[in-house]
Design an enzyme around this catalytic site. Structure first.
Site, short mmCIF file in Angstrom:
data_model
loop_
_atom_site.label_atom_id
_atom_site.label_comp_id
_atom_site.label_asym_id
_atom_site.label_seq_id
_atom_site.Cartn_x
_atom_site.Cartn_y
_atom_site.Cartn_z
CD GLU A 99 29.42 64.92 7.67
OE1 GLU A 99 28.54 64.42 7.33
OE2 GLU A 99 29.72 66.04 7.63
CD GLN A 136 26.79 60.78 5.84
OE1 GLN A 136 27.87 60.25 5.97
NE2 GLN A 136 26.69 61.94 6.58
CG ASN A 167 25.93 71.05 5.83
OD1 ASN A 167 24.95 70.19 4.21
ND2 ASN A 167 26.36 71.09 7.01
CD GLU A 168 22.66 70.93 8.47
OE1 GLU A 168 22.39 70.33 9.38
OE2 GLU A 168 21.62 69.66 8.09
CD GLU A 224 23.21 66.46 5.11
OE1 GLU A 224 22.08 66.04 5.85
OE2 GLU A 224 23.98 67.43 4.68
CE1 TYR A 277 19.44 62.25 7.69
CE2 TYR A 277 19.71 64.98 7.76
CZ TYR A 277 20.61 64.46 7.53
OH TYR A 277 21.49 63.53 7.66
O1 AHR Z 1 24.29 63.33 8.15
C1 AHR Z 1 24.70 63.54 9.19
C2 AHR Z 1 24.29 65.62 9.41
O2 AHR Z 1 23.54 65.36 9.62
C3 AHR Z 1 25.31 65.82 8.33
O3 AHR Z 1 26.79 66.09 8.66
C4 AHR Z 1 24.83 66.94 8.79
O4 AHR Z 1 24.33 68.10 7.50
C5 AHR Z 1 23.23 66.68 8.85
O5 AHR Z 1 23.22 67.57 10.38
#
Ligand code: AHR
Length: 508
Positions: A28, A353, A175-176, A304, A247
């Protein structure tokens, strides 16, 4: 003291194919991922090819990275692709409001990304702007990238120096959207995504695999809404896949997640328990999808995943720069085990990432050729033979457990296996912070003609690699003992505390 467990592997009963795209990546415009990570520019003294770092490309080629998702993340929903084409000095600037509120000069745009993918041998996964873009803008981006006649966008691409159309297999629709991508409710996003999908056309033989932006972690209602809104009047689906993000953030929320390198044993176990819960998320999203799509024709994409720690002291908070320890390596290895077990539905996953942001595989110094391979990098490298191999069932017996402070139970071993072309790979993680575990592998159904093992570990669970100590967590050959057993072939392997191992088998 060492504990013993047994794992039965049926080498002659291969299951679903583990897509190589489960080993995908995410880059990103965030902190030092693109700028200083992949891109140093044509005037840099860091060795580069047309501005792209050679060391990063070489390191990633050794992982056979299958795909790269770009330009975000949250950034994707404020990115306007036309700002990133044409002569660099004429490109407009913008504010990267999500990540550090800094000025982005658009030096790295569409042509640079596509060149990077070509250098990596990775397939591009473009994340389009739904949050602040338009249907026409996204549709024209597809035309610009993939059309090979004299259409207006193809002509513009040629004017900017690229004659041949590119091949772009993967396309994300926002995205999101439930958060940074527009704060939409699921029903509103589904309607928008159907509209966008209508105008994302296959052109000049390029086939787009369309990925609808999915749920936050355990929001199964979001997946349900997408599956409900999937069917077009002609019965074909609007999307080929739907995504979700998960995450690894231990504890009860985003505050107090702690530092990457400073944590106690209790927090280490809490982290691994949290990481293992990703499997439950995959299973439950998949269960929802099964209701509408029992034949599993629609893919699930975890685009992600990874650990999210407090930033390193002295770094910009919005840049999400964190170190990476043996704990992160084990978070990765248990994720891969779960991915292999769910390969019938999970078709892609992208670590967040690749460079310098969150659970990176590489850390760079933007100003020099300093490059650090993180412990997580080594797990990706050791698992390469799982790419496009067929998953094997592993039945575990006698696995030691640890009871955490809240009463939760954590299995201290994690295993998965696959086979391809008369070879097999078994991955083994010992999550125990202090004790070795011995595993007896009962290998059934095929004759084993040869075997070798590799081991990844460091002195402590906090061990990590730095420029001064690049191999504090490193890979070495590991001794194993072959033993005849009642069923065929057995291999005894001793796993030191907090270690990750792979056993490669040649099958006769
Ligand atoms: O990876 C960092 C961020 O985490 C991304 O931009 C977003 O999609 C997520 O909340």
């Amino acid at each position: 003291m060492s504990e013993s467990a047994r794992a039965v592997v049926d080498l002659d009963a291969p299951g679903a194919t583990i897509s190589r795209h489960l080993y995908g990546h995410f880059a990103e415009h965030l902190g030092r991922c693109i700028y200083g990570g992949f891109w140093v520019g044509e005037d840099s003294s860091v060795p580069h090819t047309n501005g792209i770092r050679n060391d990063v490309v070489e390191a990633l080629r050794r992982l056979d990275i299958p795909n790269l998702r770009w330009p975000g993340g949250c950034f994707a929903d404020e990115y306007h692709w036309r700002d990133g084409i044409g002569p660099r000095e004429e490109r407009p600037r913008m504010v990267n409001s999500h990540w550090g509120d800094i000025v982005e000069d658009n030096a790295f745009g569409t042509h640079e990304f596509m060149q990077l993918c070509e250098m990596l041998g990775a397939e591009p996964y473009v994340s389009g702007n739904v949050g602040s873009g338009t249907v026409q803008e996204m549709s024209q981006w597809v035309e610009y990238l993939t059309r090979d006649d004299d259409s207006p966008m193809a002509a513009l691409r040629r004017q900017n120096g690229r004659d041949e159309a590119w091949r772009v297999p993967f396309w994300g629709i926002g995205n999101e959207p439930w958060g940074c991508g527009g704060q939409l409710r699921p029903e509103a996003y589904v309607e928008l995504a159907r509209q966008y999908s209508t105008y994302l056309r296959d052109q000049s033989g390029n086939r787009l695999y369309k990925i609808a932006a999915g749920a936050d972690a355990g929001d199964y209602g979001w997946t349900d809404a997408l599956m409900k809104g999937m069917a077009r009047n002609d019965g074909k689906p609007f999307f080929d896949a739907i995504s979700f993000h998960q995450y690894t953030v231990p504890g009860k929320g985003w505050s107090g997640r702690g530092r990457a390198t400073e944590f106690d044993t209790a927090w280490y176990y809490e982290t691994l328990l949290t990481a293992k819960r990703t499997e439950e998320r995959i299973r439950r999203h998949s269960d929802v999808m099964d209701v509408y799509d029992p034949d599993k024709t629609i893919g699930l994409v975890l685009d992600e995943w990874g650990t999210w720690w407090d930033v390193e002291p002295g770094t910009v908070p919005g840049f999400l720069y964190q170190q990476n320890t043996m704990r992160d390596a084990l978070v990765a290895s248990v994720h891969f085990d779960a991915f292999h077990r769910h390969a019938d539905r999970l078709v892609m996953a992208n670590i967040a990432q690749t460079v310098n942001v969150l659970q990176s595989v590489l850390l760079t110094d933007p100003e020099t050729d300093e490059l650090i391979l993180t412990p997580t990098y080594h797990v990706f490298e050791m698992n390469r033979a799982h790419h496009d191999a067929r998953a094997l069932d592993v039945r575990m017996h006698g696995v030691g457990r640890r009871t955490l402070e809240d009463g939760s139970e954590l299995d201290l071993l994690s295993l998965s296996a696959s086979t391809k072309d008369d070879e097999a790979l078994i991955s083994l993680s010992n999550l125990d912070a202090t004790q070795s575990h011995e595993v007896m592998l009962d290998l059934r159904g095929r004759r084993v003609a040869g075997s070798a093992a590799r081991l990844l570990t460091g002195d402590t669970v906090q061990a990590h690699n730095t420029a001064a100590s690049p191999d504090a967590v490193g890979v070495r050959r590991h001794a194993i003992q072959e033993v005849a057993n009642d069923f065929g072939h057995g291999i005894r392997i001793e796993l030191p505390p907090h270690s990750y191992a792979t056993v490669s088998l040649q099958l006769a």
